[in-house]
Design a protein around this motif. Structure first.
Motif, PDB file in Angstrom:
ATOM      1  N   GLN A  62       0.831  -1.212   0.000  1.00 46.84           N
ATOM      2  CA  GLN A  62       0.000   0.000   0.000  1.00 46.84           C
ATOM      3  C   GLN A  62       0.861   1.257   0.000  1.00 46.84           C
ATOM      4  O   GLN A  62       0.608   2.207  -0.741  1.00 46.84           O
ATOM      5  N   MET A  63       1.870   1.267   0.847  1.00 47.44           N
ATOM      6  CA  MET A  63       2.752   2.435   0.931  1.00 47.44           C
ATOM      7  C   MET A  63       3.485   2.662  -0.386  1.00 47.44           C
ATOM      8  O   MET A  63       3.596   3.797  -0.861  1.00 47.44           O
ATOM      9  N   ILE A  64       3.979   1.577  -0.993  1.00 47.58           N
ATOM     10  CA  ILE A  64       4.740   1.695  -2.244  1.00 47.58           C
ATOM     11  C   ILE A  64       3.878   2.280  -3.355  1.00 47.58           C
ATOM     12  O   ILE A  64       4.338   3.116  -4.141  1.00 47.58           O
ATOM     13  N   LEU A  65       2.633   1.845  -3.436  1.00 51.50           N
ATOM     14  CA  LEU A  65       1.762   2.331  -4.508  1.00 51.50           C
ATOM     15  C   LEU A  65       1.117   3.675  -4.175  1.00 51.50           C
ATOM     16  O   LEU A  65       1.206   4.630  -4.955  1.00 51.50           O
ATOM     17  N   LEU A  66       0.489   3.768  -3.013  1.00 47.97           N
ATOM     18  CA  LEU A  66      -0.348   4.933  -2.729  1.00 47.97           C
ATOM     19  C   LEU A  66       0.446   6.150  -2.279  1.00 47.97           C
ATOM     20  O   LEU A  66       0.073   7.282  -2.605  1.00 47.97           O
ATOM     21  N   TRP A  67       1.521   5.960  -1.535  1.00 50.75           N
ATOM     22  CA  TRP A  67       2.315   7.116  -1.104  1.00 50.75           C
ATOM     23  C   TRP A  67       3.012   7.787  -2.281  1.00 50.75           C
ATOM     24  O   TRP A  67       3.171   9.003  -2.292  1.00 50.75           O
ATOM     25  N   PHE A  68       3.417   6.978  -3.248  1.00 50.12           N
ATOM     26  CA  PHE A  68       4.179   7.525  -4.388  1.00 50.12           C
ATOM     27  C   PHE A  68       3.337   7.592  -5.661  1.00 50.12           C
ATOM     28  O   PHE A  68       3.879   7.699  -6.766  1.00 50.12           O
ATOM     29  N   LEU A  69       2.018   7.565  -5.490  1.00 49.20           N
ATOM     30  CA  LEU A  69       1.100   7.551  -6.625  1.00 49.20           C
ATOM     31  C   LEU A  69       1.319   8.685  -7.628  1.00 49.20           C
ATOM     32  O   LEU A  69       1.291   8.438  -8.839  1.00 49.20           O
ATOM     33  N   PRO A  70       1.565   9.931  -7.191  1.00 43.19           N
ATOM     34  CA  PRO A  70       1.760  11.010  -8.181  1.00 43.19           C
ATOM     35  C   PRO A  70       2.918  10.739  -9.141  1.00 43.19           C
ATOM     36  O   PRO A  70       2.837  11.084 -10.321  1.00 43.19           O
ATOM     37  N   LEU A  71       3.978  10.120  -8.646  1.00 40.58           N
ATOM     38  CA  LEU A  71       5.142   9.853  -9.493  1.00 40.58           C
ATOM     39  C   LEU A  71       4.822   8.805 -10.552  1.00 40.58           C
ATOM     40  O   LEU A  71       5.212   8.945 -11.720  1.00 40.58           O
ATOM     41  N   ILE A 178      -5.139  13.525  -8.695  1.00 46.23           N
ATOM     42  CA  ILE A 178      -3.697  13.800  -8.583  1.00 46.23           C
ATOM     43  C   ILE A 178      -3.018  13.631  -9.948  1.00 46.23           C
ATOM     44  O   ILE A 178      -2.049  14.321 -10.258  1.00 46.23           O
ATOM     45  N   GLY A 179      -3.580  12.750 -10.788  1.00 45.37           N
ATOM     46  CA  GLY A 179      -3.098  12.655 -12.172  1.00 45.37           C
ATOM     47  C   GLY A 179      -3.382  13.934 -12.935  1.00 45.37           C
ATOM     48  O   GLY A 179      -2.532  14.444 -13.672  1.00 45.37           O
ATOM     49  N   ALA A 180      -4.588  14.473 -12.736  1.00 40.70           N
ATOM     50  CA  ALA A 180      -4.952  15.745 -13.387  1.00 40.70           C
ATOM     51  C   ALA A 180      -4.066  16.886 -12.892  1.00 40.70           C
ATOM     52  O   ALA A 180      -3.632  17.736 -13.673  1.00 40.70           O
ATOM     53  N   LEU A 181      -3.795  16.898 -11.578  1.00 44.43           N
ATOM     54  CA  LEU A 181      -2.910  17.929 -11.033  1.00 44.43           C
ATOM     55  C   LEU A 181      -1.495  17.767 -11.578  1.00 44.43           C
ATOM     56  O   LEU A 181      -0.804  18.758 -11.840  1.00 44.43           O
ATOM     57  N   GLY A 182      -1.081  16.506 -11.770  1.00 44.73           N
ATOM     58  CA  GLY A 182       0.230  16.252 -12.382  1.00 44.73           C
ATOM     59  C   GLY A 182       0.327  16.866 -13.769  1.00 44.73           C
ATOM     60  O   GLY A 182       1.351  17.461 -14.134  1.00 44.73           O
ATOM     61  N   ALA A 183      -0.748  16.734 -14.533  1.00 43.76           N
ATOM     62  CA  ALA A 183      -0.779  17.360 -15.858  1.00 43.76           C
ATOM     63  C   ALA A 183      -0.746  18.877 -15.727  1.00 43.76           C
ATOM     64  O   ALA A 183      -0.090  19.575 -16.510  1.00 43.76           O
ATOM     65  N   GLY A 184      -1.446  19.385 -14.697  1.00 42.18           N
ATOM     66  CA  GLY A 184      -1.466  20.832 -14.464  1.00 42.18           C
ATOM     67  C   GLY A 184      -0.091  21.393 -14.149  1.00 42.18           C
ATOM     68  O   GLY A 184       0.327  22.396 -14.738  1.00 42.18           O
ATOM     69  N   VAL A 185       0.625  20.753 -13.230  1.00 46.18           N
ATOM     70  CA  VAL A 185       1.958  21.267 -12.873  1.00 46.18           C
ATOM     71  C   VAL A 185       2.944  21.059 -14.025  1.00 46.18           C
ATOM     72  O   VAL A 185       3.895  21.838 -14.184  1.00 46.18           O
ATOM     73  N   SER A 186       2.701  20.045 -14.853  1.00 45.75           N
ATOM     74  CA  SER A 186       3.535  19.853 -16.046  1.00 45.75           C
ATOM     75  C   SER A 186       3.302  20.982 -17.042  1.00 45.75           C
ATOM     76  O   SER A 186       4.244  21.469 -17.683  1.00 45.75           O
ATOM     77  N   LEU A 187       2.055  21.409 -17.186  1.00 48.73           N
ATOM     78  CA  LEU A 187       1.739  22.565 -18.036  1.00 48.73           C
ATOM     79  C   LEU A 187       2.390  23.826 -17.501  1.00 48.73           C
ATOM     80  O   LEU A 187       2.875  24.668 -18.266  1.00 48.73           O
ATOM     81  N   LEU A 188       2.405  23.943 -16.184  1.00 49.04           N
ATOM     82  CA  LEU A 188       2.903  25.152 -15.546  1.00 49.04           C
ATOM     83  C   LEU A 188       4.422  25.262 -15.628  1.00 49.04           C
ATOM     84  O   LEU A 188       4.959  26.299 -16.015  1.00 49.04           O
ATOM     85  N   PHE A 189       5.113  24.171 -15.274  1.00 47.25           N
ATOM     86  CA  PHE A 189       6.582  24.235 -15.175  1.00 47.25           C
ATOM     87  C   PHE A 189       7.308  23.778 -16.442  1.00 47.25           C
ATOM     88  O   PHE A 189       8.422  24.222 -16.709  1.00 47.25           O
ATOM     89  N   ARG A 190       6.682  22.847 -17.173  1.00 47.13           N
ATOM     90  CA  ARG A 190       7.259  22.347 -18.434  1.00 47.13           C
ATOM     91  C   ARG A 190       8.652  21.756 -18.246  1.00 47.13           C
ATOM     92  O   ARG A 190       9.470  21.770 -19.166  1.00 47.13           O
ATOM     93  N   PRO A 197       8.680  17.151  -8.293  1.00 44.37           N
ATOM     94  CA  PRO A 197       8.700  17.480  -6.860  1.00 44.37           C
ATOM     95  C   PRO A 197       7.469  18.268  -6.410  1.00 44.37           C
ATOM     96  O   PRO A 197       6.964  18.044  -5.305  1.00 44.37           O
ATOM     97  N   ALA A 198       6.973  19.178  -7.251  1.00 47.07           N
ATOM     98  CA  ALA A 198       5.816  20.001  -6.872  1.00 47.07           C
ATOM     99  C   ALA A 198       4.581  19.130  -6.645  1.00 47.07           C
ATOM    100  O   ALA A 198       3.890  19.260  -5.631  1.00 47.07           O
ATOM    101  N   ILE A 202       2.770  18.261  -2.848  1.00 47.43           N
ATOM    102  CA  ILE A 202       1.365  18.531  -2.513  1.00 47.43           C
ATOM    103  C   ILE A 202       0.694  17.264  -1.984  1.00 47.43           C
ATOM    104  O   ILE A 202       0.006  17.285  -0.955  1.00 47.43           O
ATOM    105  N   TRP A 203       0.894  16.159  -2.686  1.00 44.54           N
ATOM    106  CA  TRP A 203       0.309  14.871  -2.279  1.00 44.54           C
ATOM    107  C   TRP A 203       0.838  14.440  -0.918  1.00 44.54           C
ATOM    108  O   TRP A 203       0.075  14.038  -0.036  1.00 44.54           O
ATOM    109  N   PHE A 204       2.144  14.541  -0.742  1.00 42.81           N
ATOM    110  CA  PHE A 204       2.764  14.040   0.486  1.00 42.81           C
ATOM    111  C   PHE A 204       2.390  14.890   1.700  1.00 42.81           C
ATOM    112  O   PHE A 204       2.301  14.369   2.813  1.00 42.81           O
ATOM    113  N   LEU A 205       2.174  16.174   1.495  1.00 49.38           N
ATOM    114  CA  LEU A 205       1.676  17.020   2.589  1.00 49.38           C
ATOM    115  C   LEU A 205       0.341  16.493   3.106  1.00 49.38           C
ATOM    116  O   LEU A 205       0.099  16.453   4.316  1.00 49.38           O
TER     117      LEU A 205
END
Length: 256
Positions: A62-71, A178-190, A197-198, A202-205
């Motif tokens: 659970q920790m391996i999958l869910l904690w690091f899900l955004p990556l 969190i996948g959608a947010l990942g796309a968002g921060v990818s659009l933002l930072f490129r 890391p961004a 957010i997820w880890f907080l």
């Protein structure tokens, strides 16, 4: 109905070897949990052997999958805008459909793929535990614990299939967000060195909070709706607000 850009985006991801590898990893990790359970007790009730039920000691899978899900989801599909920007495809698509459609398509596609991948992973796990723990009855001794004031726990123990369905829907929805947010921060930072890391931060907080996001993934626990609903509302609100701000910024202010 899927737009042509969304179909093209999904097709491109489906043909990407790294995306396929991450998809298979997300299917495989819950299988580790099944192996750990089989090594300790082969008589688990299938619903209590289900991945989200967290019956294995240490909850390692659970920790391996869910904690690091955004990556995982960034590697699977969410960092696609970064690839577009590096290849110059970004300017082609923006000039064709406009920034607003481009941004919303990337975020929506990332949501759908992230949501669907988690659905497939949990569904395969559900089928496997019902095959491998067929007719099992062990419930981790949870039936001996009573929380008379906790309606969710009482309902979950009485109707375990409804409980795991409810928690699975929440898990898939949050994976999509969190996948959608990942796309968002990818659009933002490129750039991966900022976007990854961004999104993870957010997820880890939310995971490390005293009232942790991971409570939303675990049926058959002592946490009632009085604890879980505020966590869900807070988390979903944060994701929606951040995604909305990113879209507004990209459409109205980011001319590059």
């Amino acid at each position: 109905e899927l737009s042509e850009n969304m179909k093209s985006h999904i097709y491109r991801i489906a043909k990407n070897k790294l995306s396929l590898l991450i998809f298979l990893i997300m299917i495989f990790i819950p299988c580790i949990d099944i192996v750990l359970l089989l090594l300790t007790n082969t008589n688990y009730d299938p619903t209590f052997a289900f991945f989200l039920s967290g019956a294995s000691r240490g909850h390692a899978a659970q920790m391996i999958l869910l904690w690091f899900l955004p990556l995982y989801l960034l590697l699977l599909c969410a960092d696609d805008p970064i690839q577009d920007y590096k290849t110059g495809f970004y300017q082609v698509l923006v000039s064709k459909v406009g920034r607003k459609k481009y941004c919303t398509e990337k975020i929506m596609t990332s949501f759908l793929i992230s949501f669907s991948t988690m659905c497939v992973s949990l569904f395969i796990n559900f089928i496997m535990v019902h095959i491998l723990f067929f007719n099992g009855t062990f419930k981790n001794d949870l039936e001996q614990i009573k929380f008379p004031d906790n309606l969710l726990y009482t309902f979950s123990m009485s109707h375990p299939y409804y409980a795991i369905l409810l928690f699975s829907i929440v898990c898939c929805m949050l994976a999509g967000l969190i996948g959608a947010l990942g796309a968002g921060v990818s659009l933002l930072f490129r750039d991966k060195k900022y976007a990854y890391p961004a999104c993870f931060f957010i997820w880890f907080l939310l995971v490390l909070k005293k009232k942790s996001l991971v409570y939303l993934f675990q049926p058959f626990t002592e946490y009632g709706l009085d604890v879980l609903l505020p966590i869900l509302i807070t988390s979903v609100s944060i994701f929606f607000i951040l995604i909305f701000i990113i879209i507004i910024y990209q459409v109205k202010y980011n001319e590059n």
